[in-house]
Design an enzyme around this catalytic site. Sequence first.
Site, PDB file in Angstrom:
ATOM      1  N   GLY A  14       0.809  -1.203   0.000  1.00  0.00           N
ATOM      2  CA  GLY A  14       0.000   0.000   0.000  1.00  0.00           C
ATOM      3  C   GLY A  14       0.843   1.253   0.000  1.00  0.00           C
ATOM      4  N   SER A  15       0.195   2.381  -0.248  1.00  0.00           N
ATOM      5  CA  SER A  15       0.862   3.676  -0.270  1.00  0.00           C
ATOM      6  C   SER A  15       0.059   4.666   0.542  1.00  0.00           C
ATOM      7  CB  SER A  15       1.014   4.197  -1.702  1.00  0.00           C
ATOM      8  OG  SER A  15       1.808   3.330  -2.472  1.00  0.00           O
ATOM      9  N   GLY A  29       0.342   8.964   2.489  1.00  0.00           N
ATOM     10  CA  GLY A  29       0.917  10.294   2.356  1.00  0.00           C
ATOM     11  C   GLY A  29       2.363  10.369   2.792  1.00  0.00           C
ATOM     12  N   ASP A  50      -4.360   7.092  14.162  1.00  0.00           N
ATOM     13  CA  ASP A  50      -5.015   6.618  12.937  1.00  0.00           C
ATOM     14  C   ASP A  50      -5.749   5.302  13.174  1.00  0.00           C
ATOM     15  OD1 ASP A  50      -5.816   6.931  10.344  1.00  0.00           O
ATOM     16  OD2 ASP A  50      -4.007   6.114   9.446  1.00  0.00           O
TER      17      ASP A  50
END
Length: 642
Positions: free
Chosen positions: A19-20, A22, A141
């Site tokens: 995944g990617s 910010g 998060d």
Amino acid sequence: MPQPGDILRNHYKITKILGSGGFGDTYLAQDIDLPGQPKCVVKHLKPNSDPAVLQIVRRLFDSEAQVLYKLGNDSDQIPRLFAHFEEKGEFYLVQEFVDGQDLSHEIIPGEKLTEIAVTKLLQEILEILAVVHKKNIIHRDIKPQNLMRRRQDGKIVLIDFGAVKEVNTMMVNTQGQTSFSVAIGSLGYMPSEQAAGQPKLSSDVYAVGMLGIQALTGLQPSELPKDPTDGEVIWRNWANVSEKLADVLNKMVSYYFRDRYPSAVEALTALKSPQPQQRQVPPTIPIPQPQQRQQRQVQPTIPTPPPTPTKIIIPWSRRKVIQTVGFAGAGLGLAIVIPRLSQSDSGEISIPDIKTTPEPTNSPRLSSPTSSNSLQTFQFETVTVDARGNITNRRNEQARYFAEDLGNGVSLEMVQIPGGTFTMGSPASEAERLDRESPQRQVRVPGFFMGKYEITQEQYQAIMGTNPANFKGEKRPVEQVSWNDAVEFCEKLSQKTGKTYRLPSEAEWEYACRAGTTTPFYFGETITPDLVNYNGNVPYGSAPKGEYREQTTNVGIFPPNSFGLYDMCGNVWEWCQDVYNDSYQGAPIDGSAWLTGSSNNIKILRGSGWIGDARNCRSADRNGIAGETPNSNVGFRVVTVA
């Protein structure tokens, strides 16, 4: 940027990207120096040419490493950190790989979990987070994607500390104020102080609370409305939940962080504490509540229905669209409309070629509140739409009515509704239907008169001397009226006019709404915001999205149904006489109100409102909330038979 096959530090072979985000990318890798080449996770933090930003990234990198080193040995439900390093000016963290699925596979949009399951889930999450908070660390998060259900033992593992900050690493400006330079978190789970760059331990508590509400309601946190007066999340309208859990969740997601539990430790204690469980209410409609927050917390509730509680109360929980031919036939396509009304002075009506069966000629005659020759006739246009909401037919029709003088130039128009027999409820083939709309049954409804429009603010003012509406406008429907307020209005109107006015029974309401149709809406297979005032962001079937007005509109600006009634779906929900029951088993079939149920305090609402989705505007959709609850999405219309 590393690619599959690359080897970092001569030790970790990249196999694929996971995944990617910010701040970087995450990869699955193998430790080639260890027997069996165990899997691990490599997080790559992207550098930035801006020195200030680079400094923040490096700080995040160092902070995460230190945090994970501290936590990895304290709990087996937090991934261990194997290594952290900087290579060629780029930053890497190597963590334990967790084999499992994240909670987005358990918390699914449109579905909801039971209260027992959600309570257990919250307890599992808070137990892990308490370990983190005891070290004065904020995760920042918390969301389903960052909570993994480990396949090996079924335990939840808290992952992705990429946004982690220790409280004592806050930046201090020249005025001595502490803050974070970057607002990190996920929309819907991030409270206001975190969005402003000043997260607290209670910010994580907020995120966990929103996750619990998401699991109970089947709605994404960003989809839930907020009280415009205090910013509090409105969620009870979609959940059948005990007062104990509701109180805990309300405190967890309080708008002001000082009103929340200070950390996961206190939230966990409150969740575990034994409290007497009160009756549960099924507030099932999306209604914003501009009243004080205390009203939402003390709402009486009704016991969870034993058979399938997760499907009975929430309008779009665990939907199953059964692909079969509906009872009206596969080729129905459009609404069955009344092409022409042939009506006698006595109120009987002949409706050819529709599913509604008119009363036989020897049935009791409609008792008119005024002589037949004093009834007036009005003309109107109705429309039919196809499955995409395109108008395919327009018809000029007429209906009879009388006008009640309320004084000061204000009148109340009452439309004559013919008696007849219809099929009440929704067929199994109707998309977005719920079990509480069944079983379908034939109901015989005697003739009556019904308000052409929802009661307006000027009409309410004329009778009650007040105007409680949130969205002001003389021709707009009155809202912020409880069931008790509506009943009082009917009593005062009856005293003023000498006729008996009351709220409609639920059967009368659906019969009048359908006006002879058997399709989901009286317009046909769907609706659009050009025809109805509802949340156009959530369409029905193949219809496109459209305008969401976010407030009421004047009555009568949209096309009526074939009985000449306006706004029978959308604008505001409408109170009925009936007590809420979670199905039609044992319901009257003579058109009268069902006045007994599991809680006499819970009253029926019909028709949906300006904040409702298109599916809530279906003729068969039904909901219930506490009768003493006023809301800016709830109004009413009246009926009379004598």
